[in-house]
Design an enzyme around this catalytic site. Structure first.
Site, PDB file in Angstrom:
ATOM      1  N   LYS A  95       0.909  -1.119   0.003  1.00  0.00           N
ATOM      2  CA  LYS A  95      -0.049  -0.116  -0.158  1.00  0.00           C
ATOM      3  C   LYS A  95       0.832   1.296   0.140  1.00  0.00           C
ATOM      4  O   LYS A  95       0.588   2.011   0.905  1.00  0.00           O
ATOM      5  CB  LYS A  95      -0.954   0.070   1.311  1.00  0.00           C
ATOM      6  CG  LYS A  95      -1.805  -1.123   1.301  1.00  0.00           C
ATOM      7  CD  LYS A  95      -2.828  -0.963   2.195  1.00  0.00           C
ATOM      8  CE  LYS A  95      -3.808  -2.217   2.312  1.00  0.00           C
ATOM      9  NZ  LYS A  95      -3.223  -3.601   3.009  1.00  0.00           N
TER      10      LYS A  95
HETATM   11  O1  S5P Z   1      -9.085  -2.678   3.278  1.00  0.00           O
HETATM   12  C1  S5P Z   1      -8.548  -3.410   3.374  1.00  0.00           C
HETATM   13  C2  S5P Z   1      -7.310  -3.677   2.289  1.00  0.00           C
HETATM   14  C3  S5P Z   1      -6.500  -4.702   2.504  1.00  0.00           C
HETATM   15  S1  S5P Z   1      -5.491  -5.140   1.221  1.00  0.00           S
HETATM   16  N1  S5P Z   1      -8.574  -4.294   4.206  1.00  0.00           N
HETATM   17  C4  S5P Z   1      -7.883  -5.522   4.382  1.00  0.00           C
HETATM   18  O2  S5P Z   1      -8.153  -6.223   5.179  1.00  0.00           O
HETATM   19  N2  S5P Z   1      -6.740  -5.778   3.353  1.00  0.00           N
HETATM   20  C5  S5P Z   1      -6.039  -6.970   3.772  1.00  0.00           C
HETATM   21  O3  S5P Z   1      -6.622  -8.114   3.734  1.00  0.00           O
HETATM   22  C6  S5P Z   1      -5.063  -6.924   5.051  1.00  0.00           C
HETATM   23  O4  S5P Z   1      -4.036  -6.346   4.874  1.00  0.00           O
HETATM   24  C7  S5P Z   1      -4.908  -8.574   5.213  1.00  0.00           C
HETATM   25  O5  S5P Z   1      -3.793  -8.990   4.649  1.00  0.00           O
HETATM   26  C8  S5P Z   1      -6.362  -9.164   4.576  1.00  0.00           C
HETATM   27  C9  S5P Z   1      -7.350  -9.367   5.390  1.00  0.00           C
HETATM   28  O6  S5P Z   1      -7.001 -10.445   6.180  1.00  0.00           O
HETATM   29  P1  S5P Z   1      -8.058 -11.131   7.283  1.00  0.00           P
HETATM   30  O7  S5P Z   1      -7.497 -12.172   8.133  1.00  0.00           O
HETATM   31  O8  S5P Z   1      -8.982 -10.046   8.013  1.00  0.00           O
HETATM   32  O9  S5P Z   1      -9.041 -12.037   6.338  1.00  0.00           O
END
Ligand code: S5P
Length: 272
Positions: A95
């Site tokens: 990012k």
């Molecule tokens: O808005 C966002 C953008 C990203 S790239 N919200 C997010 O959660 N992410 C990424 O998606 C975050 O950095 C993590 O790697 C993933 C979500 O992970 P989870 O464990 O919550 O499913």
């Protein structure tokens, strides 16, 4: 999201960027819209997870800066697993968020030297078009190719975020979409990180994080929706799933479940 979904087969012919094209090819071959967010903290965990979930995914997303023992050799092994299981790697969910000149250096310099091994990167649009120009310059200089259609990197713009209380407004999202759709960036920008479909341009891919079958959120503001909801209701193309898979008892089994749900939802959305 009022327009009908265009099948991936059709979009494949239209996508100019090689990474974007390859991703859609894999999705069709493997019948999966699943990207696993492999947010583990050691290289061995990363490689093990990649081997387990590999058969079920089109893309593996990593945060290399949370690995305590990052080394480029492990990336070579990760690439070998990507070949074995036929998936792409979104190596740096970094990012980028600074001015063009700084992100150009962050992309191509430092200890990570991201430009030399990452295919897919992402950035915030907050700084304006200079951020895309800076990253694009670094990509073109790295390959030493001046022909734009030979850029072998794909950039995703963060048009929306999943976290509660984030400051992105509909206007900000519209401006981000306009940047992605700009003629100047069509060989480089492959799509968005967003909560759903934000552009009707069929060459741009939408990837949505904040997806879980079981959970509604965490205690740090993450918010979850189901695969079916983000694909059928919100019109996204790829679901990004982290903890729902790597924290489950059997990551391979969970990945298969998310794969099946994602593809069923995609097929259903073609008839919506
Ligand atoms: O808005 C966002 C953008 C990203 S790239 N919200 C997010 O959660 N992410 C990424 O998606 C975050 O950095 C993590 O790697 C993933 C979500 O992970 P989870 O464990 O919550 O499913």
């Amino acid at each position: 999201n009022h327009t009908k979904r265009i099948p991936f087969e059709k979009r494949l012919e239209l996508i100019p960027n090689k990474v974007g094209k390859r991703l859609v090819q894999i999705m069709l071959q493997k019948k999966t819209c699943l990207c696993v967010a492999a947010d583990v903290t050691t290289c061995s965990q990363l490689l093990q997870l990649a081997d387990h979930v590999g058969p079920f995914i089109c893309l593996l997303k990593t945060h290399v800066d949370i690995l305590t023992d990052f080394d480029k050799q492990s990336l070579v092994q990760l690439k070998a697993l990507a070949d074995k299981h036929n998936f792409l790697i979104f190596e740096v969910d970094r990012k980028f968020a600074d001015i063009g000149n700084t992100v150009k250096q962050q992309f191509s310099g430092g200890v990570y030297n991201i430009v030399s091994w990452a295919d897919i990167i992402n950035c915030h649009t907050l700084p304006g078009p200079g951020i895309i120009d800076g990253l694009k310059e670094a990509a073109i200089e790295y390959h030493g190719k001046k022909k734009e259609n030979e850029i072998y990197h794909g950039l995703l713009l963060l048009a929306e975020m999943s976290s509660e209380g984030n400051l992105i407004t509909p206007d900000y999202t519209r401006h981000s979409v306009a940047l992605a759709e700009h003629e100047k960036y069509k060989e480089f920008v492959i799509g968005f990180i967003s909560m759903g479909k934000v552009s009707s341009n069929p060459t741009l891919l939408h990837m949505t994080p904040g997806v879980s079958i079981q959970n509604k959120g965490d205690n740090l503001g993450q918010q979850y929706l189901t695969p079916e909801h983000v694909i059928c209701e919100k019109g996204t193309d790829v679901i990004i799933v982290g903890r729902g898979i790597y924290q489950s008892k059997d990551p391979a089994k969970s990945a298969k479940e998310y794969q099946d749900k994602s593809w069923e939802a995609y097929l259903k959305s073609l008839n919506n």
